[in-house]
Design a protein around this motif. Structure first.
Motif, PDB file in Angstrom:
ATOM      1  N   ASN A  21     -16.062  -0.076 -13.103  1.00 44.20           N
ATOM      2  CA  ASN A  21     -17.408  -0.646 -13.121  1.00 44.20           C
ATOM      3  C   ASN A  21     -17.306  -2.163 -13.040  1.00 44.20           C
ATOM      4  O   ASN A  21     -16.547  -2.776 -13.791  1.00 44.20           O
ATOM      5  CB  ASN A  21     -18.143  -0.216 -14.395  1.00 44.20           C
ATOM      6  CG  ASN A  21     -19.604  -0.622 -14.379  1.00 44.20           C
ATOM      7  OD1 ASN A  21     -20.110  -1.062 -13.350  1.00 44.20           O
ATOM      8  ND2 ASN A  21     -20.278  -0.492 -15.508  1.00 44.20           N
ATOM      9  N   GLU A  22     -18.069  -2.765 -12.128  1.00 41.26           N
ATOM     10  CA  GLU A  22     -17.999  -4.209 -11.946  1.00 41.26           C
ATOM     11  C   GLU A  22     -19.372  -4.738 -11.543  1.00 41.26           C
ATOM     12  O   GLU A  22     -20.120  -4.092 -10.805  1.00 41.26           O
ATOM     13  CB  GLU A  22     -16.973  -4.554 -10.857  1.00 41.26           C
ATOM     14  CG  GLU A  22     -16.773  -6.042 -10.658  1.00 41.26           C
ATOM     15  CD  GLU A  22     -15.733  -6.348  -9.589  1.00 41.26           C
ATOM     16  OE1 GLU A  22     -15.575  -7.540  -9.232  1.00 41.26           O
ATOM     17  OE2 GLU A  22     -15.093  -5.389  -9.101  1.00 41.26           O
ATOM     18  N   LYS A  23     -19.719  -5.951 -12.056  1.00 44.34           N
ATOM     19  CA  LYS A  23     -20.968  -6.626 -11.713  1.00 44.34           C
ATOM     20  C   LYS A  23     -20.655  -7.978 -11.083  1.00 44.34           C
ATOM     21  O   LYS A  23     -19.864  -8.751 -11.627  1.00 44.34           O
ATOM     22  CB  LYS A  23     -21.834  -6.824 -12.959  1.00 44.34           C
ATOM     23  CG  LYS A  23     -22.377  -5.541 -13.571  1.00 44.34           C
ATOM     24  CD  LYS A  23     -23.245  -5.831 -14.777  1.00 44.34           C
ATOM     25  CE  LYS A  23     -23.803  -4.543 -15.379  1.00 44.34           C
ATOM     26  NZ  LYS A  23     -24.650  -4.818 -16.569  1.00 44.34           N
ATOM     27  N   TYR A  33     -25.667 -11.616  -7.552  1.00 51.92           N
ATOM     28  CA  TYR A  33     -26.402 -11.342  -6.318  1.00 51.92           C
ATOM     29  C   TYR A  33     -27.457 -12.416  -6.053  1.00 51.92           C
ATOM     30  O   TYR A  33     -27.676 -12.836  -4.932  1.00 51.92           O
ATOM     31  CB  TYR A  33     -27.048  -9.961  -6.409  1.00 51.92           C
ATOM     32  CG  TYR A  33     -27.685  -9.482  -5.143  1.00 51.92           C
ATOM     33  CD1 TYR A  33     -26.907  -8.989  -4.097  1.00 51.92           C
ATOM     34  CD2 TYR A  33     -29.071  -9.527  -4.980  1.00 51.92           C
ATOM     35  CE1 TYR A  33     -27.491  -8.552  -2.926  1.00 51.92           C
ATOM     36  CE2 TYR A  33     -29.659  -9.080  -3.805  1.00 51.92           C
ATOM     37  CZ  TYR A  33     -28.869  -8.603  -2.788  1.00 51.92           C
ATOM     38  OH  TYR A  33     -29.441  -8.168  -1.620  1.00 51.92           O
ATOM     39  N   VAL A  80     -18.718   5.556  -4.668  1.00 45.90           N
ATOM     40  CA  VAL A  80     -19.082   4.200  -5.061  1.00 45.90           C
ATOM     41  C   VAL A  80     -20.599   4.075  -4.980  1.00 45.90           C
ATOM     42  O   VAL A  80     -21.199   4.337  -3.942  1.00 45.90           O
ATOM     43  CB  VAL A  80     -18.404   3.138  -4.183  1.00 45.90           C
ATOM     44  CG1 VAL A  80     -18.874   1.744  -4.580  1.00 45.90           C
ATOM     45  CG2 VAL A  80     -16.890   3.237  -4.301  1.00 45.90           C
ATOM     46  N   LYS A  81     -21.208   3.679  -6.091  1.00 44.70           N
ATOM     47  CA  LYS A  81     -22.658   3.506  -6.184  1.00 44.70           C
ATOM     48  C   LYS A  81     -22.980   2.022  -6.290  1.00 44.70           C
ATOM     49  O   LYS A  81     -22.399   1.316  -7.107  1.00 44.70           O
ATOM     50  CB  LYS A  81     -23.196   4.255  -7.408  1.00 44.70           C
ATOM     51  CG  LYS A  81     -24.703   4.212  -7.582  1.00 44.70           C
ATOM     52  CD  LYS A  81     -25.396   5.120  -6.611  1.00 44.70           C
ATOM     53  CE  LYS A  81     -26.883   5.194  -6.889  1.00 44.70           C
ATOM     54  NZ  LYS A  81     -27.583   6.084  -5.932  1.00 44.70           N
ATOM     55  N   LYS A  82     -23.941   1.543  -5.448  1.00 40.54           N
ATOM     56  CA  LYS A  82     -24.378   0.147  -5.471  1.00 40.54           C
ATOM     57  C   LYS A  82     -25.799   0.089  -6.014  1.00 40.54           C
ATOM     58  O   LYS A  82     -26.674   0.811  -5.542  1.00 40.54           O
ATOM     59  CB  LYS A  82     -24.336  -0.458  -4.076  1.00 40.54           C
ATOM     60  CG  LYS A  82     -22.944  -0.507  -3.449  1.00 40.54           C
ATOM     61  CD  LYS A  82     -23.010  -1.116  -2.061  1.00 40.54           C
ATOM     62  CE  LYS A  82     -21.642  -1.154  -1.401  1.00 40.54           C
ATOM     63  NZ  LYS A  82     -21.699  -1.756  -0.044  1.00 40.54           N
ATOM     64  N   LEU A 110     -25.372  -7.461  -8.593  1.00 41.17           N
ATOM     65  CA  LEU A 110     -25.006  -6.277  -7.825  1.00 41.17           C
ATOM     66  C   LEU A 110     -23.971  -5.504  -8.642  1.00 41.17           C
ATOM     67  O   LEU A 110     -22.856  -5.983  -8.851  1.00 41.17           O
ATOM     68  CB  LEU A 110     -24.445  -6.658  -6.462  1.00 41.17           C
ATOM     69  CG  LEU A 110     -23.932  -5.496  -5.598  1.00 41.17           C
ATOM     70  CD1 LEU A 110     -25.068  -4.529  -5.266  1.00 41.17           C
ATOM     71  CD2 LEU A 110     -23.280  -6.025  -4.321  1.00 41.17           C
ATOM     72  N   GLU A 111     -24.374  -4.306  -9.119  1.00 41.57           N
ATOM     73  CA  GLU A 111     -23.471  -3.478  -9.923  1.00 41.57           C
ATOM     74  C   GLU A 111     -22.780  -2.457  -9.030  1.00 41.57           C
ATOM     75  O   GLU A 111     -23.441  -1.698  -8.304  1.00 41.57           O
ATOM     76  CB  GLU A 111     -24.243  -2.768 -11.030  1.00 41.57           C
ATOM     77  CG  GLU A 111     -23.336  -1.995 -11.977  1.00 41.57           C
ATOM     78  CD  GLU A 111     -24.091  -1.388 -13.152  1.00 41.57           C
ATOM     79  OE1 GLU A 111     -23.420  -0.891 -14.078  1.00 41.57           O
ATOM     80  OE2 GLU A 111     -25.338  -1.429 -13.140  1.00 41.57           O
ATOM     81  N   LEU A 112     -21.466  -2.419  -9.098  1.00 41.42           N
ATOM     82  CA  LEU A 112     -20.649  -1.485  -8.320  1.00 41.42           C
ATOM     83  C   LEU A 112     -19.983  -0.512  -9.287  1.00 41.42           C
ATOM     84  O   LEU A 112     -19.294  -0.928 -10.221  1.00 41.42           O
ATOM     85  CB  LEU A 112     -19.585  -2.247  -7.517  1.00 41.42           C
ATOM     86  CG  LEU A 112     -20.107  -3.331  -6.571  1.00 41.42           C
ATOM     87  CD1 LEU A 112     -18.945  -4.106  -5.963  1.00 41.42           C
ATOM     88  CD2 LEU A 112     -20.966  -2.719  -5.477  1.00 41.42           C
ATOM     89  N   SER A 155     -17.613   2.989  -9.484  1.00 40.67           N
ATOM     90  CA  SER A 155     -16.772   4.013  -8.872  1.00 40.67           C
ATOM     91  C   SER A 155     -16.676   5.179  -9.863  1.00 40.67           C
ATOM     92  O   SER A 155     -16.220   5.001 -11.000  1.00 40.67           O
ATOM     93  CB  SER A 155     -15.376   3.461  -8.567  1.00 40.67           C
ATOM     94  OG  SER A 155     -14.529   4.486  -8.101  1.00 40.67           O
TER      95      SER A 155
END
Length: 285
Positions: free
Chosen positions: A92-94, A97, A219-221, A103-105, A107
């Motif tokens: 999980n990474e932010k 943006y 991967v969810k954006k 923008l939160e990514l 996996s």
């Protein structure tokens, strides 16, 4: 002479009665053994095979796979006993943006679990259909548990318990309290054995299959609100001007503090001049 014949007659009758009792006892033993063997032969050992299966496999989409499994089960006369999905986050990474958004990514990996009941005769066909749906099969197993002996044992025990309950109910009236307790215990054991056999019958008719399936990492954006409060501070020039105004306000407050302490300042000033006067006078002397 008559007494002698009478004694011989009594001895002969005694011997005959003993022989007849032995023969009748032997006949009764043979009859009981025959009845026992007949009762055993009247209860043939039916085949009771309980089948259970397990599969773990990868699919393209967990939710659509669950829906397909439900459709296949209904068509085959089965049901879903348990269903569960779980998303396991791998990373999980932010990243920034905009000024007020991130923008939160994410996996993650989605896993599903289905426990189903299906008619035993259709188990093989069902597993073959699942194999065609799978992208990759990790493992697959089938277990057959023979419950025939336990099933027959429960049947024979129940027959014996019914006979024992009948004998207890026909026992001496003076022991009714103990007889009732023993009879109730035998009836409870009869119910337990009967329930176990019913459960075995159901497990024989419907096999249990446990399905564990998962999909590839996804991967969810998502655009989320920026929760870093430091990013909401004003820019440099605005903060510089605010700092200047704040400094001027502090200076004015300091002047006001000194104005409130005028008496103390006057005393300090007077003391200073007196000290200076006496010092100069002392040097001139």
């Amino acid at each position: 002479m008559m007494k002698k014949y009478l004694i011989y007659g009594i001895l002969s009758l005694t011997v005959l009665s003993c022989n007849s009792e032995k023969k009748s006892g032997a006949y009764e033993t043979a009859d009981s053994q025959k009845q026992s063997s007949t009762s055993s032969s009247d209860t043939p050992m039916a085949e009771k095979i309980v089948k259970t299966a397990d599969m773990r496999f990868r699919v393209k989409d967990v939710q659509s796979t669950k829906e397909k499994l439900g459709s296949i089960l209904r068509a085959e006369g089965g049901t879903i006993a348990e269903f569960n999905t779980h998303s396991q986050i791998r990373q999980n990474e932010k990243v920034k943006y905009s000024a007020d958004s991130l923008l939160e990514l994410i996996s993650y990996r989605v896993e599903g679990l289905v426990v189903a009941k299906i008619p035993a005769e259709k188990l093989d066909d069902f597993t073959n259909q699942i194999a065609k749906m799978a992208v990759f099969i990790d493992d697959q197993s089938l277990k057959q548990d023979d419950q025939s002996i336990n099933y027959l044992s429960n049947q024979l025990k129940n027959r014996n318990k019914l006979e024992a309950v009948t004998q207890l109910n026909n026992s001496v009236s003076g022991k009714k309290t103990g007889v009732a307790e023993r009879s109730l215990a035998l009836k409870d054991e009869y119910v337990d054995n009967k329930a176990n056999n019913l459960l075995t019958d159901r497990n024989v008719r419907y096999s249990t299959i446990t399905l564990n399936f998962y999909q590839d990492n996804t991967v969810k954006k998502m655009i989320v609100v920026n929760d870093e409060l430091a990013d909401y501070r004003p820019d440099f020039f605005k903060r510089f001007w605010l700092s200047f105004e704040n400094g001027w306000s502090l200076f004015k407050e300091f002047i006001l503090i000194l104005a409130n302490l005028w008496a103390i300042l006057l005393v300090i000033a007077a003391g200073y001049f007196i000290f200076r006067h006496y010092r100069r006078k002392k040097l001139m002397a």
